[in-house]
Design a protein around this motif. Structure first.
Motif, PDB file in Angstrom:
ATOM      1  N   SER A   6       0.846  -1.130  -0.084  1.00 36.40           N
ATOM      2  CA  SER A   6      -0.166   0.039   0.102  1.00 36.40           C
ATOM      3  C   SER A   6       0.865   1.288   0.008  1.00 36.40           C
ATOM      4  CB  SER A   6      -0.867   0.067   1.186  1.00 36.40           C
ATOM      5  OG  SER A   6      -0.219   0.241   2.607  1.00 36.40           O
ATOM      6  N   GLU A   7       0.365   2.199   0.041  1.00 35.02           N
ATOM      7  CA  GLU A   7       1.202   3.593  -0.261  1.00 35.02           C
ATOM      8  C   GLU A   7       1.742   3.822   1.117  1.00 35.02           C
ATOM      9  OE1 GLU A   7       2.753   7.029  -1.478  1.00 35.02           O
ATOM     10  OE2 GLU A   7       1.766   5.553  -2.686  1.00 35.02           O
ATOM     11  N   GLU A   8       1.051   3.578   2.157  1.00 34.62           N
ATOM     12  CA  GLU A   8       1.834   3.897   3.652  1.00 34.62           C
ATOM     13  C   GLU A   8       2.886   2.836   3.629  1.00 34.62           C
ATOM     14  OE1 GLU A   8      -1.443   3.283   2.886  1.00 34.62           O
ATOM     15  OE2 GLU A   8      -2.392   5.448   3.685  1.00 34.62           O
ATOM     16  N   GLN A   9       2.702   1.667   3.327  1.00 34.95           N
ATOM     17  CA  GLN A   9       3.854   0.474   3.278  1.00 34.95           C
ATOM     18  C   GLN A   9       4.980   0.929   2.437  1.00 34.95           C
ATOM     19  OE1 GLN A   9       1.415  -2.889   2.359  1.00 34.95           O
ATOM     20  NE2 GLN A   9       0.903  -3.121   4.339  1.00 34.95           N
ATOM     21  N   ARG A  10       4.655   1.519   1.526  1.00 35.97           N
ATOM     22  CA  ARG A  10       5.885   1.918   0.408  1.00 35.97           C
ATOM     23  C   ARG A  10       6.503   2.948   1.191  1.00 35.97           C
ATOM     24  NH1 ARG A  10       2.267   0.929  -3.812  1.00 35.97           N
ATOM     25  NH2 ARG A  10       1.492   2.901  -3.953  1.00 35.97           N
ATOM     26  N   LEU A  11       5.860   3.983   1.841  1.00 40.49           N
ATOM     27  CA  LEU A  11       6.540   5.125   2.516  1.00 40.49           C
ATOM     28  C   LEU A  11       7.343   4.563   3.714  1.00 40.49           C
ATOM     29  CD1 LEU A  11       3.620   7.559   2.434  1.00 40.49           C
ATOM     30  CD2 LEU A  11       5.689   8.028   1.109  1.00 40.49           C
ATOM     31  N   LEU A  12       6.894   3.512   4.235  1.00 42.32           N
ATOM     32  CA  LEU A  12       7.733   2.956   5.483  1.00 42.32           C
ATOM     33  C   LEU A  12       8.690   2.287   4.900  1.00 42.32           C
ATOM     34  CD1 LEU A  12       7.966   1.589   8.285  1.00 42.32           C
ATOM     35  CD2 LEU A  12       6.481  -0.306   7.391  1.00 42.32           C
ATOM     36  N   LYS A  13       8.825   1.468   3.906  1.00 42.70           N
ATOM     37  CA  LYS A  13       9.980   1.038   3.154  1.00 42.70           C
ATOM     38  C   LYS A  13      11.001   2.136   2.624  1.00 42.70           C
ATOM     39  CE  LYS A  13      11.259  -2.507  -0.369  1.00 42.70           C
ATOM     40  NZ  LYS A  13      12.519  -1.746  -0.454  1.00 42.70           N
ATOM     41  N   GLU A  14      10.538   3.082   2.032  1.00 41.73           N
ATOM     42  CA  GLU A  14      11.529   4.220   1.727  1.00 41.73           C
ATOM     43  C   GLU A  14      12.061   4.822   3.071  1.00 41.73           C
ATOM     44  OE1 GLU A  14       9.059   6.795  -0.573  1.00 41.73           O
ATOM     45  OE2 GLU A  14       8.927   5.509  -2.349  1.00 41.73           O
ATOM     46  N   SER A  15      11.408   5.109   4.031  1.00 38.40           N
ATOM     47  CA  SER A  15      11.845   5.484   5.232  1.00 38.40           C
ATOM     48  C   SER A  15      12.911   4.782   6.074  1.00 38.40           C
ATOM     49  CB  SER A  15      10.673   5.568   6.227  1.00 38.40           C
ATOM     50  OG  SER A  15      11.166   6.322   7.510  1.00 38.40           O
ATOM     51  N   ILE A  16      12.791   3.566   6.182  1.00 42.30           N
ATOM     52  CA  ILE A  16      13.706   2.582   6.898  1.00 42.30           C
ATOM     53  C   ILE A  16      14.939   2.503   6.034  1.00 42.30           C
ATOM     54  CG2 ILE A  16      12.814   0.548   6.263  1.00 42.30           C
ATOM     55  CD1 ILE A  16      13.609  -0.491   8.837  1.00 42.30           C
ATOM     56  N   ASP A  17      14.674   2.220   4.714  1.00 47.41           N
ATOM     57  CA  ASP A  17      15.685   2.205   3.804  1.00 47.41           C
ATOM     58  C   ASP A  17      16.575   3.461   3.536  1.00 47.41           C
ATOM     59  OD1 ASP A  17      14.974  -0.372   3.125  1.00 47.41           O
ATOM     60  OD2 ASP A  17      14.312   0.156   1.147  1.00 47.41           O
ATOM     61  N   GLY A  18      16.213   4.636   3.666  1.00 48.03           N
ATOM     62  CA  GLY A  18      16.692   5.925   3.895  1.00 48.03           C
ATOM     63  C   GLY A  18      17.581   5.839   5.058  1.00 48.03           C
ATOM     64  N   LEU A  19      16.972   5.722   6.078  1.00 51.45           N
ATOM     65  CA  LEU A  19      17.683   5.835   7.518  1.00 51.45           C
ATOM     66  C   LEU A  19      18.969   4.850   7.526  1.00 51.45           C
ATOM     67  CD1 LEU A  19      17.840   6.711  10.567  1.00 51.45           C
ATOM     68  CD2 LEU A  19      16.276   4.588  10.713  1.00 51.45           C
ATOM     69  N   LEU A  20      18.920   3.606   7.238  1.00 48.46           N
ATOM     70  CA  LEU A  20      19.900   2.753   7.298  1.00 48.46           C
ATOM     71  C   LEU A  20      20.924   2.715   6.144  1.00 48.46           C
ATOM     72  CD1 LEU A  20      17.889  -0.612   7.713  1.00 48.46           C
ATOM     73  CD2 LEU A  20      19.040   1.025   9.611  1.00 48.46           C
ATOM     74  N   THR A  21      20.526   3.399   5.070  1.00 46.48           N
ATOM     75  CA  THR A  21      21.503   3.822   4.166  1.00 46.48           C
ATOM     76  C   THR A  21      22.501   4.947   4.555  1.00 46.48           C
ATOM     77  OG1 THR A  21      20.016   3.205   2.097  1.00 46.48           O
ATOM     78  CG2 THR A  21      21.941   4.749   1.791  1.00 46.48           C
ATOM     79  N   ASP A  22      22.006   5.899   5.421  1.00 45.98           N
ATOM     80  CA  ASP A  22      22.656   6.898   5.804  1.00 45.98           C
ATOM     81  C   ASP A  22      23.438   6.619   6.834  1.00 45.98           C
ATOM     82  OD1 ASP A  22      21.450   8.723   3.880  1.00 45.98           O
ATOM     83  OD2 ASP A  22      19.904   9.428   5.268  1.00 45.98           O
ATOM     84  N   SER A  23      23.022   5.832   7.778  1.00 47.74           N
ATOM     85  CA  SER A  23      23.613   5.344   9.150  1.00 47.74           C
ATOM     86  C   SER A  23      24.246   4.113   9.205  1.00 47.74           C
ATOM     87  CB  SER A  23      22.745   5.736  10.311  1.00 47.74           C
ATOM     88  OG  SER A  23      21.776   5.209  10.150  1.00 47.74           O
ATOM     89  N   TYR A  24      24.065   3.145   8.362  1.00 50.20           N
ATOM     90  CA  TYR A  24      24.532   1.638   8.567  1.00 50.20           C
ATOM     91  C   TYR A  24      25.521   1.496   7.523  1.00 50.20           C
ATOM     92  CZ  TYR A  24      23.806  -1.329  12.485  1.00 50.20           C
ATOM     93  OH  TYR A  24      23.993  -2.076  13.476  1.00 50.20           O
ATOM     94  N   ASP A  25      26.437   1.913   7.101  1.00 47.01           N
ATOM     95  CA  ASP A  25      27.271   1.006   6.085  1.00 47.01           C
ATOM     96  C   ASP A  25      28.415   0.182   7.039  1.00 47.01           C
ATOM     97  OD1 ASP A  25      29.843   2.361   7.400  1.00 47.01           O
ATOM     98  OD2 ASP A  25      29.237   4.316   6.224  1.00 47.01           O
ATOM     99  N   PHE A  26      28.987  -0.777   6.178  1.00 45.24           N
ATOM    100  CA  PHE A  26      29.856  -1.970   6.895  1.00 45.24           C
ATOM    101  C   PHE A  26      30.998  -1.283   7.783  1.00 45.24           C
ATOM    102  CE2 PHE A  26      33.190  -5.220   6.622  1.00 45.24           C
ATOM    103  CZ  PHE A  26      32.292  -6.389   7.152  1.00 45.24           C
ATOM    104  N   GLU A  27      31.336  -0.144   7.664  1.00 47.85           N
ATOM    105  CA  GLU A  27      32.510   0.432   8.349  1.00 47.85           C
ATOM    106  C   GLU A  27      31.796   0.813   9.704  1.00 47.85           C
ATOM    107  OE1 GLU A  27      35.680   0.330   8.081  1.00 47.85           O
ATOM    108  OE2 GLU A  27      35.175  -1.214   6.243  1.00 47.85           O
TER     109      GLU A  27
END
Length: 380
Positions: A6-27
């Motif tokens: 759903s639209e809300e679920q897509r927004l949730l996916k984009e939100s957590i993907d964005g958060l982890l991309t910014d703060s969770y690299d391998f290093e």
């Protein structure tokens, strides 16, 4: 059947993907592993700020009323990023016990702290000889006045080092392998008589062996019926298995992506090894295995809503079988296609395989669940 988000679920996916991309690299993950308990309080705070820790709780309890699909989305993202933080132990398992059987007072005491990130939980269930049988409990809870005295040992308690509250299975009556007479208790981790020995696990997480020696808790410590809580334990553990399936899908996705990128750039005989047809076939087989796992993860997520407990349990067991087979294949092929570098601590692909291997053995390995499906007469 519509499998689109759903639209809300897509927004949730984009939100957590964005958060982890910014703060969770391998290093960054390597740095987080060195913090107390083996994970980052700062990242946990960010998950709380985005409302992810309150996702499955009812709005009346301060949460967002999310369901199985929302948990699946979060766990896939956590798997892709190889996250260390105790989302499974605290939100999925600890929150599951509170959501399904917690009293209003218990929810009021614990849920707000989970949602704002100030409190984490740990599930103390595994015992020395219990293997994967949830009813094999020798830890005891004996009546003392209105309260209980808990004695026993629990092993490999994930997040056991950092947890503020332990959720403990204990026998209130009967013999060690009786299916009746099992209760679930909320025990403060700093209670008198609780001792913890913590250590890192193979996948970089932290666990603890915990001893309970004459630990006194009040009558309000019992979640649900203290003499008949096996069905509750089985339901929450099934939800944890479903969450682990989703996490494994995320791990396999990233393993496949990393491996394909590697064979496209690694050169041998003057050309990229990805140009060799045999390796292309292996990558294709990895893709098929990962997609089979994704399908069964979705099936298990839907099975959470089955009213029939046996059908739900059988569906989850079948999903764990396919996930176990797929993750083993994808993990092994990832290491082989990386060659020697895949075996080093510096290469992240080995860390993905370690986590996949631990998931396969958590709450029942592939052989265990295959026997469960067979004993039930098959999936259909």
């Amino acid at each position: 059947m519509d499998f689109d988000l759903s639209e809300e679920q897509r927004l949730l996916k984009e939100s957590i993907d964005g958060l982890l991309t910014d703060s969770y690299d391998f290093e960054s993950r390597k740095k987080y592993m060195k913090e107390k308990g083996g994970w980052s309080q700062a990242v946990w705070g960010k998950l709380a700020e985005q409302g992810l820790l309150g996702l499955p709780f009812a709005e009346a309890d301060g949460g967002f009323g999310g369901g199985g699909v929302e948990t699946m989305i979060v766990m896939e993202a956590l798997g892709k990023a190889l996250v260390l933080e105790p989302y499974l132990a605290t939100v999925v398992i600890g929150g599951g016990f509170l959501r399904h059987a917690g009293s209003d007072a218990q929810k009021a005491a614990h849920v707000p702290g989970i949602i704002d990130g100030s409190k984490t939980l740990a599930f103390a269930q595994l015992e020395k000889n219990s293997r994967y049988d949830l009813f094999d409990v020798s830890t005891t809870a004996k009546k003392k006045g209105d309260g209980w005295i808990i004695d026993g040992e629990k092993f490999v308690v994930l997040n056991g080092e950092n947890a503020a509250t332990l959720i403990v299975t204990a026998r209130t009556r009967g013999d060690r392998r009786d299916k009746a007479g099992i209760g679930v208790f909320l025990v403060p981790a700093n209670a008198k008589g609780v001792t913890r020995k913590s250590y890192p696990t193979q996948d970089g997480l932290h666990a603890a062996d915990i001893t309970f020696t004459g630990v006194e808790v009040g009558a309000d410590a019992a979640i649900g019926n203290p003499e008949d809580s096996l069905a509750l334990i089985e339901r929450v553990v099934d939800e944890a298995r479903v969450a682990l399936c989703a996490e494994a899908v995320g791990l396999m996705d990233e393993s496949l992506k990393t491996t394909v990128e590697y064979i496209k750039t690694r050169k041998q005989f003057g050309v990229a090894i990805g140009s060799f047809q045999s390796l292309q076939h292996r990558a294709s087989d990895m893709f098929v295995a990962a997609e089979q796992a994704r399908s069964m993860s979705m099936f298990a997520t839907m099975a959470n809503d089955f009213e029939n407990a046996k059908e739900r349990s059988n569906a989850v067991a079948a999903a764990k079988v396919q996930i176990g087979k797929s993750l083993k294949f994808v993990g092994q092929q990832s290491i082989q296609l990386h060659g020697g570098i895949g075996m080093t601590m510096e290469a992240k692909i080995g860390h993905y395989f370690k986590r996949l291997t631990m998931i396969e053995n958590t709450f029942g390995d592939t052989d265990y669940h295959q026997r469960r499906v067979a004993d039930a007469g098959g999936l259909i």
